[in-house]
Design a protein around this motif. Structure first.
Motif, PDB file in Angstrom:
ATOM      1  N   HIS A  51       0.640  -1.445   0.028  1.00 52.99           N
ATOM      2  CA  HIS A  51      -0.056  -0.023   0.118  1.00 52.99           C
ATOM      3  C   HIS A  51       0.792   1.322   0.053  1.00 52.99           C
ATOM      4  O   HIS A  51       0.383   2.603  -0.045  1.00 52.99           O
ATOM      5  CB  HIS A  51      -1.114   0.046   1.284  1.00 52.99           C
ATOM      6  N   ASP A  62     -11.030   2.668  -0.129  1.00 49.75           N
ATOM      7  CA  ASP A  62     -10.874   1.015   0.014  1.00 49.75           C
ATOM      8  C   ASP A  62     -10.994   0.788   1.617  1.00 49.75           C
ATOM      9  O   ASP A  62     -11.635  -0.288   1.904  1.00 49.75           O
ATOM     10  CB  ASP A  62      -9.659   0.658  -0.380  1.00 49.75           C
ATOM     11  N   VAL A  64      -8.924   0.368   4.302  1.00 53.64           N
ATOM     12  CA  VAL A  64      -8.253  -1.312   4.480  1.00 53.64           C
ATOM     13  C   VAL A  64      -8.101  -1.273   5.818  1.00 53.64           C
ATOM     14  O   VAL A  64      -7.459  -0.668   6.871  1.00 53.64           O
ATOM     15  CB  VAL A  64      -6.845  -1.137   3.826  1.00 53.64           C
ATOM     16  N   TRP A 131      -7.535   1.300  10.277  1.00 54.17           N
ATOM     17  CA  TRP A 131      -7.546   1.302   8.977  1.00 54.17           C
ATOM     18  C   TRP A 131      -6.457   2.124   8.221  1.00 54.17           C
ATOM     19  O   TRP A 131      -6.097   3.481   9.231  1.00 54.17           O
ATOM     20  CB  TRP A 131      -8.728   1.702   8.319  1.00 54.17           C
TER      21      TRP A 131
END
Length: 516
Positions: A51, A62, A64, A131
């Motif tokens: 990432h 997104d 994550v 995240w």
């Protein structure tokens, strides 16, 4: 709740240590101080790899989710937000491991947790769930939705900019060295890769990995002074292994035609930049081969180890370029002396009187073992060690050692007094020792007897007579070649480490309370 009994403060108690102990005591009042119910799902290096190139917008879109844990190595409180850098076991480089930044605020973790975090210390081990996002300054970070203290660090880490400056402390407190010194972590990662590459190469070429005893009733397989211990149940004296050789060759007798062992061995000798009393080597034996085959194969093993662990067969060791990719040189003992000390060309290498005079001129002790009473072969080897060994920087096999100094090697059929033996030298130090194996039981028995005579005359490193090994040879051992490679010294070479202590996680040291 039950808490551990208080123990006396250690001798090195400091105000910082006392303050952290007080924090730990307060933690115990509110539940388990060292919880073990947090499982990370990601590592810092993996997150950076997958990432690290993504934009703020992509990460926000997104969202994550991650769970990550590690040691807090940086921390700052900035208004309503706080930042921390976690270091885990992933990654390589000067930071000592993979690192990622945490972003903490009241909205994410709650005011109570955020307030508690402000009192946590560098070195604490922390678990975080949240995240990924990118800060305004562009740093990949974790926006924490929960945060836990998993393990309290009572002792402060060394200063970030000075680290562990004292080399002795780095060896003695390797656990701290690994935390703060990325180069140390890299060294042992490279060592592990090297050993894995060697193991894979051996298995891929039909060798069977085996394990042989570390406690021996008779020390054998090398000329070395052993560590002595006592087995209480059997009421017998035993010795820590100085080499696995004689057991591995028993397996050749038993029908295993290719065997190897990556082994720990022990020799009760001096400590130096290239010697540690406990060390690692690999020994391997192959039936129906000789020392010429062994030299070719040893080159293959070392090249493969360098290719996998160092990324190239062209390396640099302490400023010197070393080429492991080209064929290794092969020289006899006297040939090497003449090449590197040209003034010895045509010297009387077969004249014991001349050899003794040269060795005496160079400061050798001719009255102590192993030179006391030594023949021409041992004197030639001693002159080589005094004049040439340290000059063998590029990989060089020294071949055709005298029978006198090679009690386990097969004698040449065509050259009296010479064995089919080699030693490999790189950067001026021995890396490997191999030979066509002596499988004549009567010849081996006679050589053992000469070793016993040398021991009786005061040579503490001479071998014992091993009657069971002779019995094994009497059943018939196939012609074979065998070699030992010093794993620690090879690790030194491939990691550019000046001392063997740099490549052994916990090297032998004097006790801290020795007063010396």
């Amino acid at each position: 709740m039950e808490t551990p009994a208080e123990s006396p403060a250690p001798a090195d108690e400091t105000p910082i240590l006392a303050e952290r102990r007080a924090k730990l005591a307060r933690l115990r009042e509110h539940g388990p101080a060292f919880p073990n119910d947090f499982s990370p799902t990601h590592h810092a290096a993996t997150l950076a790899e997958h990432h690290g190139a993504r934009s703020r917008e992509e990460l926000e879109k997104d969202r994550v989710s991650v769970r990550i844990a590690g040691r807090m190595v940086l921390k700052r409180v900035q208004g309503k937000a706080s930042f921390a850098t976690l270091q885990d076991g992933s990654g390589r480089g000067e930071d000592g491991g993979g690192r990622i930044q945490l972003y903490i605020n009241d909205e994410g973790v709650g005011a109570d947790v955020h307030e508690a975090f402000k009192h946590w210390d560098l070195g604490d081990i922390v678990g975080c769930e949240g995240w990924l996002f990118r800060t305004m300054k562009g740093e990949l970070s974790v926006r924490c939705s929960s945060l836990r203290l998993l393990s309290k660090s009572l002792r402060p880490l060394p200063d970030k900019f000075h680290g562990l400056a004292d080399q002795e402390t780095r060896y003695r407190q390797r656990y701290v060295d690994l935390i703060v010194t990325g180069e140390t972590r890299d060294t042992f990662v490279t060592r592990s890769r090297m050993i894995s590459a060697i193991r894979a190469h051996m298995v891929g070429n039909g060798f069977l990995e085996v394990e042989t005893p570390m406690l021996h009733p008779i020390p054998g397989g090398a000329a070395a002074r052993p560590f002595v211990t006592h087995h209480n149940a059997l009421d017998v004296r035993m010795f820590l292994r100085i080499a696995p050789e004689l057991y591995l060759k028993r397996l050749l007798v038993g029908g295993f035609e290719r065997v190897f062992e990556i082994n720990r061995s022990f020799r009760n000798e001096g400590i130096s930049p290239r010697h540690n009393p406990e060390f690692t080597m690999m020994e391997f034996y192959a039936a129906y081969t000789d020392y010429r085959w062994l030299m070719d194969y040893t080159e293959q093993v070392i090249r493969e180890a360098a290719r996998v662990a160092a990324g190239s067969t062209s390396i640099t060791y302490q400023g010197q370029a070393i080429d492991l990719g080209r064929p290794f040189d092969r020289l006899t003992i006297t040939g090497a002396i003449e090449k590197y000390e040209p003034h010895y060309a045509g010297a009387a290498f077969d004249d014991a009187t001349w050899l003794r005079a040269e060795l005496k001129r160079r400061g050798a002790d001719l009255d102590a073992p192993p030179l006391a009473g030594a023949g021409v072969g041992a004197l030639q080897l001693a002159l080589f060690e005094h004049t040439v060994e340290s000059k063998l920087i590029q990989p060089t096999f020294i071949v055709d050692y005298p029978v006198e100094v090679s009690p386990l090697a097969r004698a040449s059929d065509s050259r009296p007094g010479i064995t089919e033996r080699f030693e490999l030298f790189i950067t001026g130090r021995e890396m490997a020792n191999g030979f066509s194996e002596l499988n004549d039981p009567e010849d081996q028995a006679a050589r053992f007897r000469r070793q016993v005579e040398a021991k009786d005359a005061g040579d503490e490193e001479a071998m014992y007579y091993d009657a069971d090994y002779i019995r094994a040879l009497e059943y018939g051992m196939p012609p074979a070649g065998g070699c030992g490679i010093g794993i620690d010294r090879l690790a030194m070479l491939l990691t550019d480490s000046p001392s063997i202590r740099d490549v052994i996680l916990f090297p032998a040291l004097k006790p801290e309370d020795s007063g010396q």
